[in-house]
Structure formats: structure tokens, C-alpha cells
Design a protein around this motif. Structure first.
Motif, PDB file in Angstrom:
ATOM      1  N   TYR A 160       0.833  -1.200   0.000  1.00 36.55           N
ATOM      2  CA  TYR A 160       0.000   0.000   0.000  1.00 36.55           C
ATOM      3  C   TYR A 160       0.862   1.241   0.000  1.00 36.55           C
ATOM      4  N   SER A 161       0.378   2.306  -0.650  1.00 29.95           N
ATOM      5  CA  SER A 161       1.171   3.536  -0.691  1.00 29.95           C
ATOM      6  C   SER A 161       1.174   4.180   0.698  1.00 29.95           C
ATOM      7  N   PRO A 162       2.238   4.918   1.012  1.00 33.48           N
ATOM      8  CA  PRO A 162       2.371   5.497   2.357  1.00 33.48           C
ATOM      9  C   PRO A 162       1.147   6.331   2.757  1.00 33.48           C
ATOM     10  N   ALA A 163       0.583   7.070   1.800  1.00 35.84           N
ATOM     11  CA  ALA A 163      -0.566   7.920   2.130  1.00 35.84           C
ATOM     12  C   ALA A 163      -1.751   7.070   2.600  1.00 35.84           C
ATOM     13  N   LEU A 164      -1.889   5.920   1.991  1.00 34.94           N
ATOM     14  CA  LEU A 164      -2.985   5.025   2.343  1.00 34.94           C
ATOM     15  C   LEU A 164      -2.798   4.509   3.770  1.00 34.94           C
ATOM     16  N   VAL A 165      -1.562   4.125   4.069  1.00 41.50           N
ATOM     17  CA  VAL A 165      -1.270   3.597   5.405  1.00 41.50           C
ATOM     18  C   VAL A 165      -1.420   4.705   6.453  1.00 41.50           C
ATOM     19  N   ALA A 166      -1.081   5.930   6.047  1.00 39.41           N
ATOM     20  CA  ALA A 166      -1.214   7.034   6.996  1.00 39.41           C
ATOM     21  C   ALA A 166      -2.691   7.318   7.290  1.00 39.41           C
ATOM     22  N   ALA A 167      -3.530   7.122   6.278  1.00 36.55           N
ATOM     23  CA  ALA A 167      -4.938   7.495   6.439  1.00 36.55           C
ATOM     24  C   ALA A 167      -5.738   6.436   7.191  1.00 36.55           C
ATOM     25  N   PHE A 168      -5.434   5.166   6.966  1.00 37.31           N
ATOM     26  CA  PHE A 168      -6.284   4.109   7.516  1.00 37.31           C
ATOM     27  C   PHE A 168      -5.519   3.193   8.457  1.00 37.31           C
ATOM     28  N   GLU A 169      -6.259   2.509   9.281  1.00 30.22           N
ATOM     29  CA  GLU A 169      -5.718   1.599  10.288  1.00 30.22           C
ATOM     30  C   GLU A 169      -5.145   0.343   9.634  1.00 30.22           C
ATOM     31  N   LEU A 170      -4.066   0.503   8.879  1.00 23.02           N
ATOM     32  CA  LEU A 170      -3.379  -0.646   8.296  1.00 23.02           C
ATOM     33  C   LEU A 170      -2.045  -0.820   9.012  1.00 23.02           C
ATOM     34  N   PRO A 171      -1.567  -2.055   9.136  1.00 21.42           N
ATOM     35  CA  PRO A 171      -0.366  -2.276   9.945  1.00 21.42           C
ATOM     36  C   PRO A 171       0.927  -1.779   9.299  1.00 21.42           C
ATOM     37  N   GLY A 172       0.922  -1.592   7.984  1.00 20.48           N
ATOM     38  CA  GLY A 172       2.155  -1.129   7.343  1.00 20.48           C
ATOM     39  C   GLY A 172       1.969  -1.123   5.844  1.00 20.48           C
ATOM     40  N   GLU A 173       3.025  -0.811   5.127  1.00 18.97           N
ATOM     41  CA  GLU A 173       2.912  -0.759   3.675  1.00 18.97           C
ATOM     42  C   GLU A 173       2.823  -2.138   3.043  1.00 18.97           C
ATOM     43  N   VAL A 174       3.431  -3.123   3.691  1.00 22.56           N
ATOM     44  CA  VAL A 174       3.408  -4.476   3.138  1.00 22.56           C
ATOM     45  C   VAL A 174       2.523  -5.339   4.037  1.00 22.56           C
ATOM     46  N   VAL A 175       1.452  -5.853   3.462  1.00 23.87           N
ATOM     47  CA  VAL A 175       0.502  -6.596   4.282  1.00 23.87           C
ATOM     48  C   VAL A 175       0.110  -7.891   3.594  1.00 23.87           C
ATOM     49  N   LYS A 176       0.184  -8.975   4.330  1.00 28.27           N
ATOM     50  CA  LYS A 176      -0.339 -10.241   3.809  1.00 28.27           C
ATOM     51  C   LYS A 176      -1.731 -10.406   4.404  1.00 28.27           C
ATOM     52  N   SER A 177      -2.655 -10.910   3.609  1.00 30.01           N
ATOM     53  CA  SER A 177      -4.056 -11.069   4.040  1.00 30.01           C
ATOM     54  C   SER A 177      -4.641  -9.795   4.657  1.00 30.01           C
ATOM     55  N   PRO A 178      -4.785  -8.750   3.860  1.00 31.09           N
ATOM     56  CA  PRO A 178      -5.242  -7.484   4.443  1.00 31.09           C
ATOM     57  C   PRO A 178      -6.746  -7.428   4.737  1.00 31.09           C
ATOM     58  N   LEU A 179      -7.503  -8.429   4.291  1.00 34.18           N
ATOM     59  CA  LEU A 179      -8.962  -8.317   4.440  1.00 34.18           C
ATOM     60  C   LEU A 179      -9.389  -8.146   5.892  1.00 34.18           C
ATOM     61  N   ILE A 180      -8.657  -8.800   6.820  1.00 34.20           N
ATOM     62  CA  ILE A 180      -9.052  -8.640   8.224  1.00 34.20           C
ATOM     63  C   ILE A 180      -8.954  -7.191   8.679  1.00 34.20           C
ATOM     64  N   TYR A 181      -8.017  -6.449   8.086  1.00 31.35           N
ATOM     65  CA  TYR A 181      -7.922  -5.034   8.452  1.00 31.35           C
ATOM     66  C   TYR A 181      -9.032  -4.235   7.798  1.00 31.35           C
ATOM     67  N   TRP A 182      -9.266  -4.540   6.529  1.00 29.08           N
ATOM     68  CA  TRP A 182     -10.318  -3.811   5.815  1.00 29.08           C
ATOM     69  C   TRP A 182     -11.683  -4.052   6.442  1.00 29.08           C
ATOM     70  N   ARG A 183     -11.863  -5.227   7.020  1.00 26.43           N
ATOM     71  CA  ARG A 183     -13.122  -5.532   7.694  1.00 26.43           C
ATOM     72  C   ARG A 183     -13.422  -4.496   8.774  1.00 26.43           C
ATOM     73  N   GLN A 184     -12.357  -3.987   9.413  1.00 21.29           N
ATOM     74  CA  GLN A 184     -12.522  -2.984  10.464  1.00 21.29           C
ATOM     75  C   GLN A 184     -12.668  -1.574   9.878  1.00 21.29           C
ATOM     76  N   ILE A 185     -12.122  -1.397   8.695  1.00 23.63           N
ATOM     77  CA  ILE A 185     -12.071  -0.045   8.118  1.00 23.63           C
ATOM     78  C   ILE A 185     -13.328   0.277   7.303  1.00 23.63           C
ATOM     79  N   VAL A 186     -13.776  -0.698   6.530  1.00 21.02           N
ATOM     80  CA  VAL A 186     -14.920  -0.467   5.647  1.00 21.02           C
ATOM     81  C   VAL A 186     -16.195  -0.366   6.481  1.00 21.02           C
ATOM     82  N   HIS A 187     -17.028   0.572   6.119  1.00 17.65           N
ATOM     83  CA  HIS A 187     -18.301   0.776   6.812  1.00 17.65           C
ATOM     84  C   HIS A 187     -19.118  -0.524   6.761  1.00 17.65           C
TER      85      HIS A 187
END
Ligand code: C2E
Ligand code: CA
Ligand code: CA
Length: 555
Positions: free
Chosen positions: A32-59
Motif C-alpha cells: 500500500y502507498s504510504p498515504a494510504l497507510v497514513a490514512a487508515f488503520e493498516l499495519p504497514g505498507e506491506v501486508v499479507k491477508s489485508p482483508l481482516i484489516y479492511w473488515r474494520q475499516i470499511v463501513h
């Protein structure tokens, strides 16, 4: 290929303020680009299996759409996706994103790279398409600008909502609801003073910012809205009376942060709705306290539900024959006592159980407790009727009927002895759905009662269109029965109509001997009220039944 795309990626993130992402389809690792990681609750720029994070982020309301669109890529059903959804920023605020991505394949046609951009729609999309008002982003921007503006002394932050809007959507149609909001937006806009702006916020709320005006000016502005609405010809033609509730907080008196002010205005709006609607409530510290008390109660109820329903118990109120006054059944009523021993009224905690999604577990719990208790009563009195309250939300849930069936079987409780009570206002909201459920209940041998009858919008429509067995006339009709000709006439009128179509009538709220004497000859099938017994413990009902059964034997 790998190298080239890396260079391209690095070049791109420098040159756009959209968010970029890239996925190596061989490894499933996302970048993910740095701006994306800065904006949302993602653990870092390189993420394996990101859906669990998106589950918390997406309405939550958008999750399914988001998930499906991603799965279609993952499952090789599509090579590109384009989905719009709301996502929560690290600040807690939701924004709209449009995510577009494309899958690239290797020379064997196998998925290689999935790449795309997420566009912040807030940057372009400032207008609500339905009402043509500025949307929530602009509202927050303007609010922040206002706070930062040194020339500004005061700013009123108001949130408005149509009372019972869902009811209009259900009674008429979505289109009607849309039209209503559009007309309302235009109407209010036409009444606004120079120093103000109107916005469309989340849900069906509208936001209003008014600079440098006093509380008095805000209150009278709201009155002009109310007056105008009362005289709207087009709604009079539809025979509906559109009413508004609103909440308002002031900068700097109530807060100096945009999020805080917005939230306080929302709290005041909720307060207005919970305390009679059709009014503007100005934020105060008491409202915040009440909100906190509610949150505290939510916590207690959650704890109780998670700990074997500790603190919940049932009381039973006798129902008697309308002319003889002899007990024929009971209504089970839920009670709650917190750990400090304070009793909290169901009028307070039931709506919270509903709003917080706990009713789906407390409902079945009540049913099981009640039928366990009432089994003995049915043995003593074979036509004993046990009435249980069910919330519209519970009845609407797909698991309602199967669970009901299962509990009755497990507890060996005869279906003919059970009555499910549902409030009238709930049924009106969605008659078609309820008609279906009622019919299924009836085909199982369970009777259906319409609770609080006479308090909703279209009681007679209910009689005509809903398959019900019993009508429970609301106790407000008994309060003045000795003096009000209308109330007495209403009751006997309902009894007559219902008896023609084979519906039984139960009257609630009979408190005195005089009232009973007055009602005795009205052919009511059943009465429930303090005069015959307050809600009491199960053991007390057993006592009453023993008395009543031995009475019968000696007669
Ligand atoms: P409801 O279903 O209309 O229940 C009748 C309410 O009227 C009860 O209040 C009862 O105590 C009260 N009442 C009965 N006779 C008289 C009378 O003569 N005078 C007066 N002043 N009041 C009388 P309660 O127990 O406080 O329950 C309030 C509401 O909470 C119930 O109204 C029902 O809507 C809800 N409720 C209670 N238990 C449950 C439950 O297990 N599930 C659901 N979904 N709702 C429940
Ligand atoms: Ca009831
Ligand atoms: Ca009632």
C-alpha cells in the motif's frame, strides 16, 4: 516485470494524492502507498491477508459490496473491479472511496499482479445527488473553517431529522421518501438567513451551520421551519404531517473541536427524539450525562447477557375474564436489576436491547424461562394463556420461527397456550412482512396479539389487513374512561367490530373497581390491569391459580 512495476509504482506515489495499491497474486502480499497507510488503520505498507484489516475499516453497510468485489478477483471471476464504499479514517471519520483495480496475467494466463487506485471521493464529490445540498465532507470542512476563523464569535451546529422517516418509506415507497427529503431540503433552504448553510449528512440527517446567532435566534429559526411544514399543501394532500426534530451545539460554548460539536449536536438530536420528537433541543451537560448513563446501561446489559442473563428475570401479570374477573392467563414481563441492586424499567432497557442487537438473545431467553414456568400453570388450567412480548426486530429475523418452534418442542409447551404480542406501531411499518410471519405463527397454532392498539397511525387498517387473533387496547383509553365519552365509545366500537371478524379484545390498564364496574358489560374478552394484579413473581401466580381452581371446584 517485477522490477519495472516497482519503479512505476515509486514514480506514481510521488505524483498523485490518490491512494495506490499493488498485490503480488503469486504470494498474496499487498503493498500500500504510504498515504494510504497514513490514512487508515493498516499495519504497514506491506501486508499479507489485508482483508481482516479492511473488515474494520470499511463501513459495515458497505462491507458486503466491498468483499464481494474483491473475492471476484481472488476467485478468478473477473479481471477488474470498481467499487465505491465508505472507509474509516484513523481519525474515526468515514469517507467515501472509489477503488478501481485491474488484474494482469502472466504469459500462461495465470494471475500475476493486481494493481489499482483508491480515489478519495470527498475531494470531488461535494454534492449530495438527491437533495443537491453540500454533503457531509463539506459540512465538516466548513465547520473546521468556522472554528479557525478569528472573526467568528459563535457558530451554531444543528443536525435535523424527519421524525419517523422510516415509517414514510415503508408506508409509501422509497421514491416517496426521496421526494420528501428533496422537498424538505428546498423548503428549509428557502427559509434560511444569509449567515447559514444547509448540508445533507449521513443517513437522512441534515446539517445546518449558522454563524454569529444567539440561542434565541436558532430556536425561532427552527419554529419557522415547523410552521412552514405545517402548511405544506402537498403533504396535506397526502394526509401526512411531516415533523422535524433537531439538536444544536454552539461553538465555542459547548466545544471547540469539529468532531465534538458535531457529536454533541447529534446527541441533542437523539435526546429530542427520545423525549417526544417534533422539537429542537440545545445541547447541555445533562444531555451528555444522560448519554453516558445510557452507555453505562449498555455495558451492564452486555455484561448480563454474556453472564448467563444474570440480573434479568421475569414477572407475570394476571389476565382475567372480562366479565367474571377470573384469571385466564398471564403476560410475561421482563425485568432487570443491575449489580448494585437498582431496578431498571423495561421501557428504558428494551429499546437498548433492540438498538444494540441484544434482543436476539434475550428474546429467546425470555421465551424459554416463561414456558418453563407456565408449564405447571397449563397443567392446572388447560386453557391457560401465556402471553409473551416480541419486538418487531426479533420477529423480523429469519431465525425467529425456527427458534420458537425449537424452544417449544424442547420445553414441551403446547403451542395453543401461547400468545405472541407485537406492538401496533411495528406492524404498521411493514405490514406485508408481518402478515406473512403472523400467518406462519397461526398455522403453528400460536395466537397473535396486537399490543398497544389505538396508539398507532392506522389501527383500522391493521384490523382489516393483518391476520391477528387478539387486539390489546392500550391503557391510555382507560385512564379517563369514567369521564371521556370518546374513550368509552372507542372501546365498545372496537369490541363490536372485532367480534364480527372473530378477533378477541383485551383491555389493558384497569386500575380501580369503578373502572371495572363500568367496563363489565362491554363484552371484553379479557382485562389486564393493576386492579386484578400487578406484575408479580411466578410463585404468586401459582398461588392465585390454586385459589381460582379450588374456587371452581367448590362452586
Ligand atoms: P406492554 O407490553 O404494553 O406491557 C404492559 C405494561 O403495562 C407493563 O409495564 C405493565 O406493568 C403495565 N401495566 C399493566 N397494568 C397496568 C395498570 O393497570 N396501570 C398501569 N399504569 N400500568 C399497567 P412494564 O412491565 O413496565 O413493561 C413495559 C413495556 O416493556 C411493555 O409494555 C413491553 O412493551 C416491554 N416489555 C416488557 N417485557 C418485554 C419482553 O420480554 N420483550 C419485549 N420485547 N418487550 C417487553
Ligand atoms: Ca405486551
Ligand atoms: Ca400494551
Amino acid at each position: 516485470m517485477e522490477y519495472a512495476s516497482q519503479v512505476l509504482y515509486d514514480a506514481l506515489i510521488q505524483s498523485t494524492d490518490d491512494y495506490l495499491y499493488l498485490c503480488n497474486m503469486k504470494t498474496g502480499v499487498f503493498r500500500y502507498s504510504p498515504a494510504l497507510v497514513a490514512a487508515f488503520e493498516l499495519p504497514g505498507e506491506v501486508v499479507k491477508s489485508p482483508l481482516i484489516y479492511w473488515r474494520q475499516i470499511v463501513h459495515p453497510d458497505d462491507w458486503e459490496r466491498f468483499y464481494k468485489s474483491n473475492m471476484e478477483i481472488g476467485e478468478n471471476k473477473r479481471d477488474s473491479h470498481n467499487v465505491e464504499f465508505r472507509a474509516r479514517l484513523r481519525s474515526g471519520e468515514y469517507i467515501w472511496l472509489r477503488c478501481r483495480g485491474h488484474l494482469m496475467r502472466d504469459e500462461y494466463g495465470e494471475p500475476l499482479l493486481f494493481a489499482g487506485i483508491m480515489q478519495h471521493l470527498g475531494r470531488q464529490n461535494k454534492i449530495d445527488p438527491l437533495t443537491q445540498l453540500f454533503n457531509q465532507h463539506v459540512f465538516i470542512e466548513r465547520l473546521q473553517e468556522g472554528i479557525a476563523d478569528e472573526g467568528l464569535e459563535r457558530l451554531a451546529v444543528m443536525v435535523l431529522d424527519v421524525d419517523d422517516f422510516r415509517q414514510y418509506n415503508a408506508l409509501y415507497s422509497r421514491e416517496f421518501g426521496d421526494e420528501l427529503l428533496r422537498t424538505l431540503a428546498r423548503t428549509i433552504q428557502a427559509l434560511l438567513p444569509e449567515n447559514s448553510d444547509l448540508f445533507r449528512l449521513e443517513g437522512n440527517h441534515m446539517g445546518l451551520l449558522v454563524s454569529n446567532s444567539s440561542e434565541q435566534e436558532i430556536l425561532s429559526l427552527f419554529q419557522t421551519f415547523q410552521k412552514r411544514l405545517q402548511h405544506m399543501k402537498r403533504w396535506q394532500a397526502e394526509k401526512i404531517n411531516v415533523q422535524l426534530s433537531a439538536g444544536c451545539a454552539f461553538f465555542p460554548k459547548d466545544g471547540t473541536l469539529s468532531g465534538e460539536l458535531y457529536q454533541y449536536a447529534e446527541y441533542a438530536l437523539q435526546y429530542a427524539k427520545q423525549h417526544g420528537k417534533n422539537q429542537l433541543v440545545l445541547f447541555t451537560e445533562e444531555i451528555l450525562k444522560e448519554k453516558n448513563t445510557r452507555l453505562e446501561l449498555v455495558r451492564k446489559l452486555r455484561y448480563a447477557v454474556a453472564h448467563d442473563y444474570q440480573g434479568f428475570y421475569l414477572h407475570y401479570q394476571p389476565q382475567v375474564n372480562g366479565s367474571t374477573g377470573k384469571i385466564t392467563g398471564v403476560e410475561a414481563l421482563m425485568r432487570f436489576q443491575d449489580q448494585e441492586g437498582r431496578r431498571i424499567s423495561p421501557i428504558e432497557f428494551i429499546p437498548i436491547l433492540e438498538a444494540e442487537g441484544m434482543i436476539s438473545s434475550t428474546g429467546p431467553w425470555v421465551l424459554r424461562q416463561a414456558v418453563r414456568q407456565a408449564r405447571d400453570w397449563v397443567k392446572k388450567m388447560p386453557d391457560f394463556a401465556l402471553s409473551i412480548n416480541a419486538s418487531a426486530m426479533q420477529v423480523n429475523a429469519p431465525e425467529f420461527l425456527p427458534l420458537l418452534r425449537q424452544i417449544l418442542e424442547e420445553e414441551k409447551f403446547p403451542r395453543e397456550n401461547l400468545i405472541i404480542e407485537l406492538t401496533e406501531s411495528c406492524a404498521v411499518q411493514n405490514l406485508n412482512v408481518f402478515r406473512d410471519k403472523f400467518e406462519q405463527l397461526q398455522s403453528m397454532g400460536i395466537r397473535v396479539a396486537m399490543d398497544d392498539f389505538g396508539t398507532g397511525y392506522s389501527s383500522l387498517e391493521i384490523l382489516k389487513n393483518a391476520p391477528i387473533d387478539i387486539v390489546k387496547i392500550d391503557r391510555s383509553f382507560v385512564k379517563d374512561i369514567l369521564h371521556s365519552r370518546f374513550d368509552a365509545t372507542f372501546i365498545s366500537f372496537i369490541v363490536s367490530i372485532c367480534h364480527i371478524v372473530n378477533i378477541q379484545v383485551c383491555l389493558e390498564g384497569v386500575e380501580t373497581e369503578e373502572e371495572f364496574a363500568f367496563l363489565k358489560n362491554m363484552h371484553l374478552d379479557c382485562i389486564q390491569g393493576y386492579y386484578f394484579g400487578r406484575p408479580m413473581e411466578g410463585a404468586a401466580i401459582t398461588g392465585l391459580l390454586e385459589l381460582s381452581v379450588s374456587d371452581k371446584q367448590t362452586n
